[in-house]
Design a protein around this motif. Structure first.
Motif, PDB file in Angstrom:
ATOM      1  N   VAL A  19       0.834  -1.201   0.000  1.00  0.00           N
ATOM      2  CA  VAL A  19       0.000   0.000   0.000  1.00  0.00           C
ATOM      3  C   VAL A  19       0.873   1.258   0.000  1.00  0.00           C
ATOM      4  CG1 VAL A  19      -1.735   1.292   1.287  1.00  0.00           C
ATOM      5  CG2 VAL A  19      -1.910  -1.190   1.129  1.00  0.00           C
ATOM      6  N   GLN A  20       1.983   1.209   0.748  1.00  0.00           N
ATOM      7  CA  GLN A  20       2.862   2.366   0.820  1.00  0.00           C
ATOM      8  C   GLN A  20       3.623   2.597  -0.477  1.00  0.00           C
ATOM      9  OE1 GLN A  20       2.331   4.477   2.928  1.00  0.00           O
ATOM     10  NE2 GLN A  20       3.110   4.071   4.966  1.00  0.00           N
ATOM     11  N   PHE A  21       3.665   1.598  -1.355  1.00  0.00           N
ATOM     12  CA  PHE A  21       4.197   1.800  -2.704  1.00  0.00           C
ATOM     13  C   PHE A  21       3.212   2.594  -3.551  1.00  0.00           C
ATOM     14  CE2 PHE A  21       4.140   0.505  -7.150  1.00  0.00           C
ATOM     15  CZ  PHE A  21       5.452   0.706  -7.548  1.00  0.00           C
ATOM     16  N   LEU A  22       1.932   2.288  -3.396  1.00  0.00           N
ATOM     17  CA  LEU A  22       0.915   2.874  -4.267  1.00  0.00           C
ATOM     18  C   LEU A  22       0.654   4.346  -3.979  1.00  0.00           C
ATOM     19  CD1 LEU A  22      -1.629  -0.089  -4.230  1.00  0.00           C
ATOM     20  CD2 LEU A  22      -0.345   0.716  -6.218  1.00  0.00           C
ATOM     21  N   THR A  23       0.625   4.729  -2.692  1.00  0.00           N
ATOM     22  CA  THR A  23       0.246   6.113  -2.379  1.00  0.00           C
ATOM     23  C   THR A  23       1.270   7.138  -2.868  1.00  0.00           C
ATOM     24  OG1 THR A  23       1.035   5.682  -0.119  1.00  0.00           O
ATOM     25  CG2 THR A  23      -1.322   5.583  -0.499  1.00  0.00           C
ATOM     26  N   PRO A  24       2.577   6.962  -2.647  1.00  0.00           N
ATOM     27  CA  PRO A  24       3.529   7.930  -3.215  1.00  0.00           C
ATOM     28  C   PRO A  24       3.618   7.836  -4.730  1.00  0.00           C
ATOM     29  CG  PRO A  24       4.717   6.141  -2.168  1.00  0.00           C
ATOM     30  CD  PRO A  24       3.272   5.973  -1.797  1.00  0.00           C
ATOM     31  N   VAL A 140       9.361  -1.010   4.501  1.00  0.00           N
ATOM     32  CA  VAL A 140       8.268  -0.087   4.185  1.00  0.00           C
ATOM     33  C   VAL A 140       8.804   1.194   3.555  1.00  0.00           C
ATOM     34  CG1 VAL A 140       6.426   1.331   5.181  1.00  0.00           C
ATOM     35  CG2 VAL A 140       6.735  -1.027   5.954  1.00  0.00           C
ATOM     36  N   ALA A 141       9.894   1.734   4.119  1.00  0.00           N
ATOM     37  CA  ALA A 141      10.503   2.941   3.555  1.00  0.00           C
ATOM     38  C   ALA A 141      10.976   2.698   2.130  1.00  0.00           C
ATOM     39  CB  ALA A 141      11.665   3.405   4.434  1.00  0.00           C
ATOM     40  N   ALA A 142      11.559   1.514   1.894  1.00  0.00           N
ATOM     41  CA  ALA A 142      12.026   1.186   0.542  1.00  0.00           C
ATOM     42  C   ALA A 142      10.871   1.138  -0.447  1.00  0.00           C
ATOM     43  CB  ALA A 142      12.756  -0.156   0.559  1.00  0.00           C
ATOM     44  N   SER A 143       9.710   0.623  -0.005  1.00  0.00           N
ATOM     45  CA  SER A 143       8.553   0.550  -0.899  1.00  0.00           C
ATOM     46  C   SER A 143       8.058   1.945  -1.263  1.00  0.00           C
ATOM     47  CB  SER A 143       7.430  -0.255  -0.242  1.00  0.00           C
ATOM     48  OG  SER A 143       6.893   0.418   0.876  1.00  0.00           O
ATOM     49  N   MET A 310      17.670   5.492  -2.276  1.00  0.00           N
ATOM     50  CA  MET A 310      16.879   5.337  -1.059  1.00  0.00           C
ATOM     51  C   MET A 310      16.164   3.985  -1.033  1.00  0.00           C
ATOM     52  SD  MET A 310      15.633   9.281  -1.279  1.00  0.00           S
ATOM     53  CE  MET A 310      14.145   9.220  -0.332  1.00  0.00           C
ATOM     54  N   ALA A 311      15.647   3.552  -2.179  1.00  0.00           N
ATOM     55  CA  ALA A 311      14.941   2.270  -2.245  1.00  0.00           C
ATOM     56  C   ALA A 311      15.890   1.105  -2.001  1.00  0.00           C
ATOM     57  CB  ALA A 311      14.260   2.122  -3.606  1.00  0.00           C
ATOM     58  N   VAL A 312      17.118   1.221  -2.500  1.00  0.00           N
ATOM     59  CA  VAL A 312      18.095   0.135  -2.361  1.00  0.00           C
ATOM     60  C   VAL A 312      18.650   0.056  -0.939  1.00  0.00           C
ATOM     61  CG1 VAL A 312      20.366  -0.683  -3.104  1.00  0.00           C
ATOM     62  CG2 VAL A 312      18.741   0.164  -4.799  1.00  0.00           C
ATOM     63  N   LEU A 313      18.947   1.204  -0.336  1.00  0.00           N
ATOM     64  CA  LEU A 313      19.662   1.218   0.939  1.00  0.00           C
ATOM     65  C   LEU A 313      18.758   1.248   2.172  1.00  0.00           C
ATOM     66  CD1 LEU A 313      22.696   3.598   0.249  1.00  0.00           C
ATOM     67  CD2 LEU A 313      22.624   1.101   0.224  1.00  0.00           C
ATOM     68  N   SER A 314      17.498   1.647   2.026  1.00  0.00           N
ATOM     69  CA  SER A 314      16.624   1.766   3.201  1.00  0.00           C
ATOM     70  C   SER A 314      16.448   0.449   3.974  1.00  0.00           C
ATOM     71  CB  SER A 314      15.264   2.323   2.792  1.00  0.00           C
ATOM     72  OG  SER A 314      15.368   3.690   2.471  1.00  0.00           O
ATOM     73  N   PRO A 315      16.251  -0.704   3.294  1.00  0.00           N
ATOM     74  CA  PRO A 315      16.160  -1.951   4.069  1.00  0.00           C
ATOM     75  C   PRO A 315      17.442  -2.239   4.849  1.00  0.00           C
ATOM     76  CG  PRO A 315      15.305  -2.272   1.860  1.00  0.00           C
ATOM     77  CD  PRO A 315      15.969  -0.927   1.863  1.00  0.00           C
ATOM     78  N   PHE A 316      18.591  -1.952   4.251  1.00  0.00           N
ATOM     79  CA  PHE A 316      19.869  -2.149   4.943  1.00  0.00           C
ATOM     80  C   PHE A 316      19.965  -1.251   6.179  1.00  0.00           C
ATOM     81  CE2 PHE A 316      24.179  -0.412   5.489  1.00  0.00           C
ATOM     82  CZ  PHE A 316      24.838  -1.560   5.934  1.00  0.00           C
ATOM     83  N   ALA A 317      19.606   0.024   6.004  1.00  0.00           N
ATOM     84  CA  ALA A 317      19.659   0.960   7.130  1.00  0.00           C
ATOM     85  C   ALA A 317      18.674   0.556   8.221  1.00  0.00           C
ATOM     86  CB  ALA A 317      19.354   2.380   6.647  1.00  0.00           C
ATOM     87  N   GLY A 318      17.489   0.074   7.812  1.00  0.00           N
ATOM     88  CA  GLY A 318      16.508  -0.382   8.792  1.00  0.00           C
ATOM     89  C   GLY A 318      16.999  -1.576   9.581  1.00  0.00           C
ATOM     90  N   ALA A 319      17.605  -2.557   8.889  1.00  0.00           N
ATOM     91  CA  ALA A 319      18.146  -3.730   9.577  1.00  0.00           C
ATOM     92  C   ALA A 319      19.303  -3.341  10.492  1.00  0.00           C
ATOM     93  CB  ALA A 319      18.599  -4.766   8.556  1.00  0.00           C
TER      94      ALA A 319
END
Length: 473
Positions: A19-24, A140-143, A310-319
């Protein structure tokens, strides 16, 4: 005995991410489609601006009250309602017969997006254990960033080979799949204050103040009643905060903000980051096409650098925020954004496109290490019963940051350029851009200072590591 269905953290993360992919995606897509929309409806720049402003304004008005409403009536119910409203608005925008109806429907679509945004993070925090919550936030941020990065390319292709309305027709199947997944896979319900009264007076006061302040600052140069509206809006916001501090069941928990310095400072940092960084794409899009003379397609390929990183690195930063103090990552990310904005303030007509690419890379890195770690700090420093308040305030801070950025840019451009176009007054545009970025750099630097203060305050905040049980929906 009826067997209680539970939702897995992975399923909840996937649904929220979809859903967070669709809204932005829809927000960014309309921005790309504005020239085609303006041509069909013979709309001027002011009306086209309202198409964007209506969407953001709806979020600014509704996110804070929606978070409290979700705490009382159920976060999943509000999430489903928001997604349903978003889908209906998308359908009717594709059928919009006039510019006025399109602007109204964009406000409705923004309202649906607000309900989704303000409950998404609260649902994740209710389902995902704290020890892996940072990873979920990163996904979620990556999406979100994938939606932002995919939108210009897909939208450009649709506009080139079909009608702009197919942007909305094409998105409907994906939105309906997301709705079906929510109904069939997101079992249970989550509350923060079930059965409590809702603060309607405070909600109306807040909405009126935001509308007056934004309308006033956007049209400040016109004089007349608009400066009065701006002042009235600021006074209204001050009155709203005073009201909430006395209310028994407020939509804004003022005592929580006063007592939990980590929560309040991290929320302020979030607002400052978006207020400082949101205008980069707007300025650079005009700069590349009107000053450097590149094609819209080439400009889009350059501007997509930031969201892709941002899409590539956000999951890494979150983990990573699950393993080390996320507050430290926030400082690193915001510092990178501040450096990038400082370079932006030095851009002239002679600046190379390569320099702009370096700026966008720095911003992409900065946002990656800021977004999901900052959300992790916010959600981990409050009790589970405050998840709805924390999530809605975070979403509100992002939206108010965007509104602050665009309102500031509109004011600066009106001061430097008046009604002139960029091509007619390129030097005035460069001056306005440099002034804007200088102001944004200062805002971002203040945000870095606040993030240091937030980090030092964490030892005084309760970092709760409990996850509430789901109940049957």
């Amino acid at each position: 005995m009826t067997k209680t269905k539970t939702v897995s953290p992975a399923a909840a993360t996937f649904i929220v991410a979809a859903v967070q992919f669709l809204t932005p995606f829809m927000m960014s897509a309309v921005g790309v489609a504005l020239p085609a929309i303006g041509k069909e409806f013979s709309a001027g720049a002011f009306q086209l601006g309202l198409v964007e402003m209506a969407y953001i304004l709806a979020g600014g008005i509704l996110m804070l009250p929606a978070g409290r409403f979700a705490d009382i009536h159920g976060r999943k119910k509000v999430f489903l309602t928001g997604l349903s409203v978003f889908i209906c608005a998308t359908f009717f925008i594709a059928l919009a017969p006039t510019m006025e109806s399109l602007i109204l429907l964009r406000f409705v679509q923004g309202a649906g997006s607000a309900l989704v945004a303000t409950t998404s993070i609260a649902i994740i925090s209710s389902v995902v254990p704290p020890e892996v919550r940072g990873k979920a936030m990163g996904i979620v941020a990556a999406s979100v960033y994938m939606g932002l990065s995919a939108s210009p390319t897909i939208t450009g292709f649709i506009i080139q080979y079909a009608d702009w309305r197919w942007i909305f027709w094409g998105a409907l199947p994906l939105q309906l799949v997301a709705l079906w997944l929510t109904f069939t896979r997101l079992h249970g319900e989550w509350f923060g204050a079930k059965g409590a009264p809702f603060d309607w007076a405070g909600s109306i006061m807040y909405a009126a103040a935001i509308c007056m302040a934004m309308t006033g600052v956007t049209h400040m140069r016109a004089g007349g009643i608009f400066p009065v509206l701006f002042v009235a809006g600021i006074i209204g916001l001050c009155g709203f905060i005073f009201w909430e501090s006395k209310a028994k069941h407020p939509i804004l928990n003022v005592p929580l903000l006063k007592q939990n310095r980590t929560f309040s400072l991290s929320s302020i940092v979030l607002l400052m980051n978006y207020a400082a960084s949101f205008g980069v794409t707007f300025f650079f899009s005009l700069y590349l096409q009107q000053i450097k003379g590149v094609s819209p397609q080439y400009a889009g390929m350059i501007l997509v650098i930031q969201p892709v990183i941002m899409a590539v690195l956000s999951p890494f930063a979150g983990a990573l925020s699950d393993k080390i103090n996320p507050g430290k990552l926030v400082i690193i990310g915001l510092s990178l954004c501040t450096v990038a904005l400082g370079i932006c303030a030095t851009v002239t007509a002679a600046t190379s496109i390569g320099t702009l690419m370096v700026i966008l890379v720095l911003l992409g890195l900065g946002f990656s290490f800021f977004s999901s770690p900052n959300l992790t700090v916010i959600m981990n420093c409050v009790e589970p019963r405050h998840y709805g308040v924390a999530a809605s305030l975070s979403a509100t801070m992002r939206t108010l940051g965007m509104l602050t950025a665009m309102s500031s840019i509109s004011f600066i451009l009106s001061m430097f350029m008046g009604s002139k176009s960029v091509s007619a007054a390129p030097e005035a545009f460069i001056s306005s851009m440099q002034t804007g970025f200088a102001i944004f750099t200062v805002i971002s630097a203040i945000g870095v200072a606040c993030s240091f203060a937030s980090l030092s305050a964490q030892k005084d905040s309760a970092m709760y590591n409990t996850t509430p049980k789901s109940t049957d929906a």
